[in-house]
Design a protein around this motif. Structure first.
Motif, PDB file in Angstrom:
ATOM      1  N   ASN A 133     -37.630 -55.049-116.167  1.00  0.00           N
ATOM      2  CA  ASN A 133     -36.348 -55.700-116.431  1.00  0.00           C
ATOM      3  C   ASN A 133     -36.208 -57.044-115.711  1.00  0.00           C
ATOM      4  OD1 ASN A 133     -35.482 -53.446-118.009  1.00  0.00           O
ATOM      5  ND2 ASN A 133     -35.007 -52.367-116.092  1.00  0.00           N
ATOM      6  N   SER A 134     -37.238 -57.855-115.825  1.00  0.00           N
ATOM      7  CA  SER A 134     -37.222 -59.180-115.201  1.00  0.00           C
ATOM      8  C   SER A 134     -36.393 -60.146-116.049  1.00  0.00           C
ATOM      9  CB  SER A 134     -38.647 -59.706-115.063  1.00  0.00           C
ATOM     10  OG  SER A 134     -38.661 -61.035-114.596  1.00  0.00           O
ATOM     11  N   PRO A 135     -35.384 -60.807-115.472  1.00  0.00           N
ATOM     12  CA  PRO A 135     -34.576 -61.768-116.227  1.00  0.00           C
ATOM     13  C   PRO A 135     -35.427 -62.926-116.737  1.00  0.00           C
ATOM     14  CG  PRO A 135     -33.513 -61.189-114.153  1.00  0.00           C
ATOM     15  CD  PRO A 135     -34.905 -60.649-114.088  1.00  0.00           C
ATOM     16  N   ILE A 136     -35.162 -63.337-117.981  1.00  0.00           N
ATOM     17  CA  ILE A 136     -35.954 -64.392-118.609  1.00  0.00           C
ATOM     18  C   ILE A 136     -35.206 -65.721-118.548  1.00  0.00           C
ATOM     19  CG2 ILE A 136     -37.065 -65.154-120.740  1.00  0.00           C
ATOM     20  CD1 ILE A 136     -37.245 -62.230-121.585  1.00  0.00           C
ATOM     21  N   VAL A 137     -35.924 -66.773-118.178  1.00  0.00           N
ATOM     22  CA  VAL A 137     -35.376 -68.124-118.135  1.00  0.00           C
ATOM     23  C   VAL A 137     -36.279 -69.045-118.953  1.00  0.00           C
ATOM     24  CG1 VAL A 137     -34.722 -70.070-116.677  1.00  0.00           C
ATOM     25  CG2 VAL A 137     -34.445 -67.733-115.826  1.00  0.00           C
ATOM     26  N   PHE A 138     -35.657 -69.804-119.870  1.00  0.00           N
ATOM     27  CA  PHE A 138     -36.410 -70.843-120.564  1.00  0.00           C
ATOM     28  C   PHE A 138     -36.406 -72.083-119.695  1.00  0.00           C
ATOM     29  CE2 PHE A 138     -36.429 -74.477-123.660  1.00  0.00           C
ATOM     30  CZ  PHE A 138     -37.790 -74.418-123.910  1.00  0.00           C
ATOM     31  N   ILE A 164     -40.335 -68.845-119.265  1.00  0.00           N
ATOM     32  CA  ILE A 164     -41.017 -69.190-120.510  1.00  0.00           C
ATOM     33  C   ILE A 164     -41.053 -70.706-120.593  1.00  0.00           C
ATOM     34  CG2 ILE A 164     -40.943 -69.092-123.021  1.00  0.00           C
ATOM     35  CD1 ILE A 164     -39.723 -66.354-122.826  1.00  0.00           C
ATOM     36  N   VAL A 165     -42.262 -71.258-120.787  1.00  0.00           N
ATOM     37  CA  VAL A 165     -42.427 -72.704-120.799  1.00  0.00           C
ATOM     38  C   VAL A 165     -43.205 -73.131-122.035  1.00  0.00           C
ATOM     39  CG1 VAL A 165     -42.367 -72.823-118.273  1.00  0.00           C
ATOM     40  CG2 VAL A 165     -44.564 -72.630-119.440  1.00  0.00           C
ATOM     41  N   GLU A 197     -47.571 -73.674-110.629  1.00  0.00           N
ATOM     42  CA  GLU A 197     -46.234 -74.109-110.216  1.00  0.00           C
ATOM     43  C   GLU A 197     -45.244 -72.952-110.265  1.00  0.00           C
ATOM     44  OE1 GLU A 197     -43.776 -76.862-108.508  1.00  0.00           O
ATOM     45  OE2 GLU A 197     -45.906 -77.076-108.988  1.00  0.00           O
ATOM     46  N   ALA A 198     -45.330 -72.127-111.295  1.00  0.00           N
ATOM     47  CA  ALA A 198     -44.448 -70.961-111.394  1.00  0.00           C
ATOM     48  C   ALA A 198     -44.685 -70.006-110.223  1.00  0.00           C
ATOM     49  CB  ALA A 198     -44.669 -70.244-112.720  1.00  0.00           C
ATOM     50  N   ALA A 204     -41.968 -64.155-111.114  1.00  0.00           N
ATOM     51  CA  ALA A 204     -42.716 -62.905-111.295  1.00  0.00           C
ATOM     52  C   ALA A 204     -43.669 -63.005-112.472  1.00  0.00           C
ATOM     53  CB  ALA A 204     -41.752 -61.740-111.506  1.00  0.00           C
ATOM     54  N   ALA A 205     -43.327 -63.839-113.441  1.00  0.00           N
ATOM     55  CA  ALA A 205     -44.159 -63.968-114.635  1.00  0.00           C
ATOM     56  C   ALA A 205     -43.941 -65.340-115.253  1.00  0.00           C
ATOM     57  CB  ALA A 205     -43.832 -62.877-115.653  1.00  0.00           C
ATOM     58  N   CYS A 206     -44.959 -65.822-115.955  1.00  0.00           N
ATOM     59  CA  CYS A 206     -44.851 -67.074-116.701  1.00  0.00           C
ATOM     60  C   CYS A 206     -45.575 -66.898-118.023  1.00  0.00           C
ATOM     61  CB  CYS A 206     -45.467 -68.230-115.917  1.00  0.00           C
ATOM     62  SG  CYS A 206     -45.504 -69.808-116.818  1.00  0.00           S
ATOM     63  N   PHE A 207     -44.880 -67.213-119.111  1.00  0.00           N
ATOM     64  CA  PHE A 207     -45.476 -67.191-120.442  1.00  0.00           C
ATOM     65  C   PHE A 207     -45.369 -68.584-121.049  1.00  0.00           C
ATOM     66  CE2 PHE A 207     -44.591 -62.732-119.737  1.00  0.00           C
ATOM     67  CZ  PHE A 207     -45.724 -62.122-120.241  1.00  0.00           C
ATOM     68  N   ILE A 208     -46.489 -69.055-121.567  1.00  0.00           N
ATOM     69  CA  ILE A 208     -46.558 -70.363-122.205  1.00  0.00           C
ATOM     70  C   ILE A 208     -46.511 -70.172-123.719  1.00  0.00           C
ATOM     71  CG2 ILE A 208     -47.910 -72.472-122.460  1.00  0.00           C
ATOM     72  CD1 ILE A 208     -49.306 -71.697-119.805  1.00  0.00           C
ATOM     73  N   VAL A 209     -45.684 -70.942-124.392  1.00  0.00           N
ATOM     74  CA  VAL A 209     -45.567 -70.835-125.842  1.00  0.00           C
ATOM     75  C   VAL A 209     -46.593 -71.746-126.504  1.00  0.00           C
ATOM     76  CG1 VAL A 209     -44.068 -71.018-127.856  1.00  0.00           C
ATOM     77  CG2 VAL A 209     -43.101 -70.359-125.629  1.00  0.00           C
TER      78      VAL A 209
END
Length: 557
Positions: A133-138, A164-165, A197-198, A204-209
């Protein structure tokens, strides 16, 4: 050196099966010839070498074969009496490949599937990772770039959150030449920077689009193929920098669905992210994922061979080409070996040709010439990163690094390509060599792909050593730039990081031999002269060099 006659050159091409033999009309060192080039690449990319995967049975087969070639040519070991430099690495193999990203948004659950919608891993080499349940930030492009007065992390705490980047940087998104470097990718656009950088900011996590093939520089299949299977990294004892518990990529379609589930328009936010003053957007959504991994530890090896300098043996000119590739995938139908004939069979072969030429010079070079074949390039430039932290030659005694990687074999060209053109005086020196061949330097045609940050020379640049990534030109004598770009685009779309990157007996070697000769002559100048090439004043790597060289006793001349 001697001229290769038209008759001899044509015979050599016929001997290796080329149907497009073309007289290069330039002086070639005797050791630089089509027959050797073809045989080296054909051998290295054969199925017997198993795709040259580090840590597998293919590694000693590959590295020992390379050493045998250097011994036969008369070179010396390049690491204080050893041909190898041991590089430790952690291996992380995802076990639960049915893993999903579980998105909770506005009371509804959305699952994103592995490989189809996303790629996910841990960068911490842990057997089990649970993100709950990690909050997501764009976070827009995920860049903190003071020189461009840009900070996507401003006024937000991302500790424990999932960011999310977007791939690439605002300059590419807008094509505004005053924003970052415009179309040309900066290091802020590179995925390695975004992860680092994240992690530094405590995410806690980084996802690249993966917004598009153009923005990333490669299709989703490359991410899917490269991101699957064991992932290698330097141990934290070697590289103690912060690392993400969870990292990965999303397809554009998956990101669009995720944002829609959270009540947001991805297309709109993507455009907003490229505008100065963009502020992060917390999504009304959380993500959970559980990773189960098999952790292993391997020792891989950089290969180092040397022609020792006659009067300045402690100063070195380095040629670099990575030996590793992606191995074999038994789950594939048809051809299962990632042969890597272009990536980086061509680079390896060019180094062998160069080494042979230097070893047989009538007058030995004054400075040492090191032929550096790093491992684990495909895993994030790890072999060269390790060398840069534990160099054989002191960095302030390292004159330059000239790197080659995935050279196209497409015939003669009016030019040679310098990736990331505009960095150092190495380019001026190469331009002088090319002038004698009636050729010129061209920048890469796709600066948005950030190739300067994607090969082993970059680890030399980061520690201040003038470093150049050179490649074959695309302005072909037969067909011009359109034909060259078509060939390059076809390779990226259909061969790069696939089992289709195989040896072609019909290759035309005339252009790549001419390129090999040009880089040989450049290395000769660097190895004989007392001149030290400098970074251009506006290069971001010059300050590091100036600092290290100021500590040397009169090293800058």
């Amino acid at each position: 050196m001697r001229l290769v006659s038209k008759v001899l050159f044509t015979a050599l091409c016929v001997a290796v099966g080329s149907t497009q033999a073309t007289d290069p009309s330039v002086a070639l060192a005797p050791q630089i010839n089509a027959a050797d080039f073809a045989q080296f690449d054909k051998t290295l990319s054969s199925d017997a070498f198993g795709g040259r995967k580090p840590g597998t049975a293919a590694e000693p087969l590959t590295t020992n074969w390379l050493v045998e070639q250097y011994k036969r040519m008369g070179l010396q070991p390049g690491n204080h009496g050893s041909w190898f430099q041991t590089v430790p690495a952690d291996s992380t193999q995802l076990v639960n490949t049915d893993v999903t990203l579980d998105i909770s948004a506005q009371g509804k659950e959305t699952k994103l599937a592995y490989r189809t919608d996303m790629i996910v891993e841990t960068l911490q080499a842990k057997a089990a990772v649970d993100l709950k349940n990690s909050p997501i930030v764009f976070l827009g492009f995920g860049a903190d770039a003071p020189q461009w007065h840009w900070n996507d992390y401003k006024d937000i705490d991302v500790k424990g959150k999932t960011v999310i980047v977007l791939v690439n940087d605002p300059g590419f998104a807008t094509l505004d030449p005053k924003l970052f470097n415009g179309r040309a990718m900066t290091y802020y656009g590179r995925w390695t920077y975004k992860y680092a950088e994240a992690a530094l900011k405590g995410a806690a996590a980084c996802f690249i689009v993966h917004t598009s093939d153009a923005a990333a520089g490669y299709p989703w299949t490359v991410i899917k193929n490269s991101g699957s299977g064991p992932q290698l990294s330097l141990p934290s004892s070697v590289d103690p920098s912060p690392r993400l518990p969870v990292a990965g990529w999303l397809t554009r379609d998956a990101a669009t669905r995720l944002f829609a589930a959270a009540g947001q328009d991805f297309d709109k936010l993507e455009k907003d992210a490229a505008k100065p003053g963009f502020k992060p957007v917390p999504l009304q959504a959380t993500v959970s994922v559980s990773l189960k991994n098999k952790i292993g530890h391997i020792e891989s090896h950089n290969v180092l061979a040397m022609v020792k300098g006659s009067s300045k043996p402690d100063e070195a000119v380095i040629y670099t080409a990575h030996w590793d590739h992606l191995g074999t995938d038994p789950s594939l139908k048809g051809h299962q070996v990632y042969s890597g004939a272009i990536d980086n069979g061509t680079g390896l072969t060019m180094l062998l040709e160069l080494a042979d030429a230097f070893a047989h010079q009538k007058t030995p070079p004054q400075r040492s010439v090191l032929f550096f074949m790093p491992t684990l390039e495909e895993s994030g430039l790890l072999g060269s990163q390790y060398y840069a932290s534990k160099p054989v030659f002191a960095l302030d005694k390292t004159v330059a690094d000239i790197a080659v990687d995935a050279l196209p074999i497409i015939g003669r060209a009016h030019d040679m390509t310098v990736i990331g053109k505009g960095q150092s005086q190495l380019e001026d020196m190469l331009a002088d060599v090319l002038k004698s061949q009636g050729r010129v330097i061209s920048p890469e045609t796709t600066p948005e792909n950030g190739f300067y940050f994607r090969s082993d020379h970059f680890n030399f640049a980061k520690v201040g050593v003038p470093a150049m990534l050179a490649s074959s030109g695309l302005d072909l004598l037969n067909g011009g730039r359109d034909a060259g770009q078509k060939a390059a685009s076809d390779y990226t779309a259909h061969h790069y990081h696939t089992p289709n990157d195989v040896f072609d007996p019909n290759w035309d070697y005339s252009g790549i031999l001419e390129d090999t000769q040009a880089l040989y002559e450049l290395g000769q100048k660097l190895s004989e002269d007392s001149v030290w090439p400098k970074w251009y004043a506006d290069s971001p790597f010059g300050a590091k060099r100036a600092s290290s060289m100021s500590k040397a006793d009169g090293a800058v001349k």
